[in-house]
Design a protein around this motif. Structure first.
Motif, PDB file in Angstrom:
ATOM      1  N   UNK A  23       0.147   3.796  10.847  1.00  0.00           N
ATOM      2  CA  UNK A  23       0.569   3.580   9.674  1.00  0.00           C
ATOM      3  C   UNK A  23      -0.343   4.255   9.057  1.00  0.00           C
ATOM      4  N   UNK A  24      -0.116   5.808   8.314  1.00  0.00           N
ATOM      5  CA  UNK A  24      -0.827   5.948   6.900  1.00  0.00           C
ATOM      6  C   UNK A  24      -0.524   5.762   5.686  1.00  0.00           C
ATOM      7  N   UNK A  71       3.829   3.097   2.813  1.00  0.00           N
ATOM      8  CA  UNK A  71       3.348   3.211   4.108  1.00  0.00           C
ATOM      9  C   UNK A  71       3.898   3.838   4.821  1.00  0.00           C
ATOM     10  N   UNK A  72       3.514   4.821   5.134  1.00  0.00           N
ATOM     11  CA  UNK A  72       4.391   6.018   5.985  1.00  0.00           C
ATOM     12  C   UNK A  72       4.132   5.838   7.564  1.00  0.00           C
ATOM     13  N   UNK A  73       5.182   5.423   8.503  1.00  0.00           N
ATOM     14  CA  UNK A  73       4.853   5.264   9.802  1.00  0.00           C
ATOM     15  C   UNK A  73       4.641   6.978  10.598  1.00  0.00           C
ATOM     16  N   UNK A  74       4.111   6.540  11.727  1.00  0.00           N
ATOM     17  CA  UNK A  74       3.827   8.140  12.082  1.00  0.00           C
ATOM     18  C   UNK A  74       4.779   7.503  13.661  1.00  0.00           C
ATOM     19  N   UNK A  75       5.661   9.212  13.627  1.00  0.00           N
ATOM     20  CA  UNK A  75       5.670   9.357  15.180  1.00  0.00           C
ATOM     21  C   UNK A  75       5.126   9.549  15.975  1.00  0.00           C
ATOM     22  N   UNK A  76       5.872  10.114  16.927  1.00  0.00           N
ATOM     23  CA  UNK A  76       4.390   9.725  19.023  1.00  0.00           C
ATOM     24  C   UNK A  76       4.375  11.204  18.851  1.00  0.00           C
ATOM     25  N   UNK A  77       5.126  11.999  17.360  1.00  0.00           N
ATOM     26  CA  UNK A  77       4.841  13.553  18.039  1.00  0.00           C
ATOM     27  C   UNK A  77       3.724  14.051  17.078  1.00  0.00           C
ATOM     28  N   UNK A  78       3.044  12.850  16.312  1.00  0.00           N
ATOM     29  CA  UNK A  78       2.073  13.079  15.413  1.00  0.00           C
ATOM     30  C   UNK A  78       0.259  12.662  15.419  1.00  0.00           C
ATOM     31  N   UNK A 141       8.714   9.776   9.872  1.00  0.00           N
ATOM     32  CA  UNK A 141      10.138   9.716   9.709  1.00  0.00           C
ATOM     33  C   UNK A 141       9.916   8.911   8.617  1.00  0.00           C
ATOM     34  N   UNK A 142       9.812   7.509   8.629  1.00  0.00           N
ATOM     35  CA  UNK A 142       9.649   6.285   7.499  1.00  0.00           C
ATOM     36  C   UNK A 142       8.312   6.976   6.704  1.00  0.00           C
ATOM     37  N   UNK A 143       8.963   6.694   5.091  1.00  0.00           N
ATOM     38  CA  UNK A 143       7.910   6.031   4.354  1.00  0.00           C
ATOM     39  C   UNK A 143       8.559   5.019   3.452  1.00  0.00           C
ATOM     40  N   UNK A 144       8.058   4.553   2.860  1.00  0.00           N
ATOM     41  CA  UNK A 144       7.881   3.238   2.488  1.00  0.00           C
ATOM     42  C   UNK A 144       7.265   2.976   1.342  1.00  0.00           C
ATOM     43  N   UNK A 158     -17.571 -15.821   8.305  1.00  0.00           N
ATOM     44  CA  UNK A 158     -18.402 -15.342   8.331  1.00  0.00           C
ATOM     45  C   UNK A 158     -19.034 -14.671   7.206  1.00  0.00           C
ATOM     46  N   UNK A 159     -20.519 -14.766   7.430  1.00  0.00           N
ATOM     47  CA  UNK A 159     -20.931 -13.825   6.002  1.00  0.00           C
ATOM     48  C   UNK A 159     -20.778 -12.340   6.040  1.00  0.00           C
ATOM     49  N   UNK A 160     -21.118 -12.097   5.209  1.00  0.00           N
ATOM     50  CA  UNK A 160     -21.010 -10.344   4.312  1.00  0.00           C
ATOM     51  C   UNK A 160     -19.522  -9.970   4.227  1.00  0.00           C
ATOM     52  N   UNK A 161     -19.555  -8.553   3.684  1.00  0.00           N
ATOM     53  CA  UNK A 161     -17.614  -8.699   2.944  1.00  0.00           C
ATOM     54  C   UNK A 161     -16.689  -8.985   3.847  1.00  0.00           C
ATOM     55  N   UNK A 162     -15.667  -9.285   3.251  1.00  0.00           N
ATOM     56  CA  UNK A 162     -14.138 -10.069   4.369  1.00  0.00           C
ATOM     57  C   UNK A 162     -13.560  -9.234   4.277  1.00  0.00           C
ATOM     58  N   UNK A 163     -12.998  -9.689   5.719  1.00  0.00           N
ATOM     59  CA  UNK A 163     -12.182  -8.550   5.370  1.00  0.00           C
ATOM     60  C   UNK A 163     -10.437  -8.954   4.603  1.00  0.00           C
ATOM     61  N   UNK A 164      -9.801  -8.424   4.082  1.00  0.00           N
ATOM     62  CA  UNK A 164      -8.622  -9.179   3.288  1.00  0.00           C
ATOM     63  C   UNK A 164      -7.298  -8.991   4.380  1.00  0.00           C
ATOM     64  N   UNK A 165      -6.430  -9.084   4.291  1.00  0.00           N
ATOM     65  CA  UNK A 165      -5.167  -9.052   4.359  1.00  0.00           C
ATOM     66  C   UNK A 165      -3.820  -9.076   2.950  1.00  0.00           C
ATOM     67  N   UNK A 166      -3.983  -7.680   2.576  1.00  0.00           N
ATOM     68  CA  UNK A 166      -3.024  -7.721   1.463  1.00  0.00           C
ATOM     69  C   UNK A 166      -1.419  -6.999   1.475  1.00  0.00           C
ATOM     70  N   UNK A 167      -1.419  -8.103   0.753  1.00  0.00           N
ATOM     71  CA  UNK A 167       0.387  -8.496   1.113  1.00  0.00           C
ATOM     72  C   UNK A 167       1.403  -7.710   0.279  1.00  0.00           C
ATOM     73  N   UNK A 168       1.918  -6.754   0.606  1.00  0.00           N
ATOM     74  CA  UNK A 168       2.578  -5.643  -0.497  1.00  0.00           C
ATOM     75  C   UNK A 168       3.990  -5.602  -0.303  1.00  0.00           C
TER      76      UNK A 168
END
Length: 243
Positions: A23-24, A71-78, A141-144, A158-168
């Motif tokens: 995803x881009x 959310x831009x989905x990439x094709x296999x030629x990119x 080919x797909x842009x959301x 875990x110590x340190x900066x957390x990882x996030x799950x961002x719900x869109x």
């Protein structure tokens, strides 16, 4: 006992990239320009997508500030475009990051460079969105168009900066006409859609054909509509204009 090579073995993988589409993610910087970040830690349920990102990445900072992304989905030629963005960052501080700065220092140590104009750098073309400010990637080919709905902290043990799950939430979906299923207004033809897949940091493409009939595919896609992606009277996944 199983045959040689099929017996279970215990390992400790450093990463768990079993294989997901690339995803881009396009977001808006503080100066009104647009950032693009390639990633593959994304999964969908209904009209929601969870994005796995570092808490201090430029994409995360932009998304939490503006609540908007594409959310831009990439094709296999990119592949070339994705590779050109792979070790870039929209964070200027990466150039001077110290070991104490964790994630930024990891990027600096592994050759990431600050790039302000990601579209130009990757040779990609911006397109305006209908409902939000960030630009779409014309070549994808797909842009959301999507808006942030929730932020979930991960690895809080875990110590340190957390990882996030961002719900869109996906507000509007744009596709190239050549992947639409013939005779259907709102369906993607999986025989025509060729996403770029990342598996353990390497690029892969789907095979040229499906391997077998799926029993689940006997359920009409529209049967899921009410619980996954309700539409307005025009039959489009239109959301409120938040520009």
């Amino acid at each position: 006992m199983g045959s040689m090579g099929t017996e279970s073995e215990i390992i400790s993988p450093a990463i768990f990239y079993w294989g997901t589409p690339v995803v881009l993610i396009a977001t808006e910087n503080e100066d009104g320009t647009f950032n693009i970040a390639p990633m593959s830690s994304a999964w969908w349920l209904g009209n929601r997508c969870l994005l796995g990102l570092g808490a201090i990445s430029q994409t995360t900072l932009n998304l939490r500030r503006t609540k908007q992304c594409v959310l831009n989905l990439v094709s296999d030629d990119m592949v070339n475009a994705v590779n050109s963005l792979a070790k870039t960052t929209g964070t200027k501080a990466v150039a001077t990051a110290s070991p104490e700065e964790g994630y930024l220092h990891f990027k600096r140590k592994n050759g990431y460079k600050y790039v302000h104009n990601k579209f130009k750098h990757a040779g990609l073309s911006p397109l305006p969105c209908d409902l939000i400010r960030p630009a779409r990637v014309a070549e994808c080919p797909v842009q959301m168009e999507a808006e942030l709905k929730a932020v979930h902290e991960m690895m809080q043990d875990v110590d340190g900066k957390p990882l996030l799950a961002l719900e869109v939430k996906v507000l509007r979906t744009h596709i190239h006409g050549n992947i639409r299923m013939q005779g259907h207004a709102n369906r993607i033809d999986p025989d025509k859609w060729r996403p770029l897949i990342m598996s353990f940091q390497e690029f892969y493409a789907l095979g040229p054909r499906k391997i077998e009939h799926s029993v689940l595919a006997e359920i009409q896609e529209e049967a899921y509509r009410s619980m996954s992606n309700p539409v307005d009277e025009d039959g489009d996944d239109r959301g409120e204009d938040t520009r």
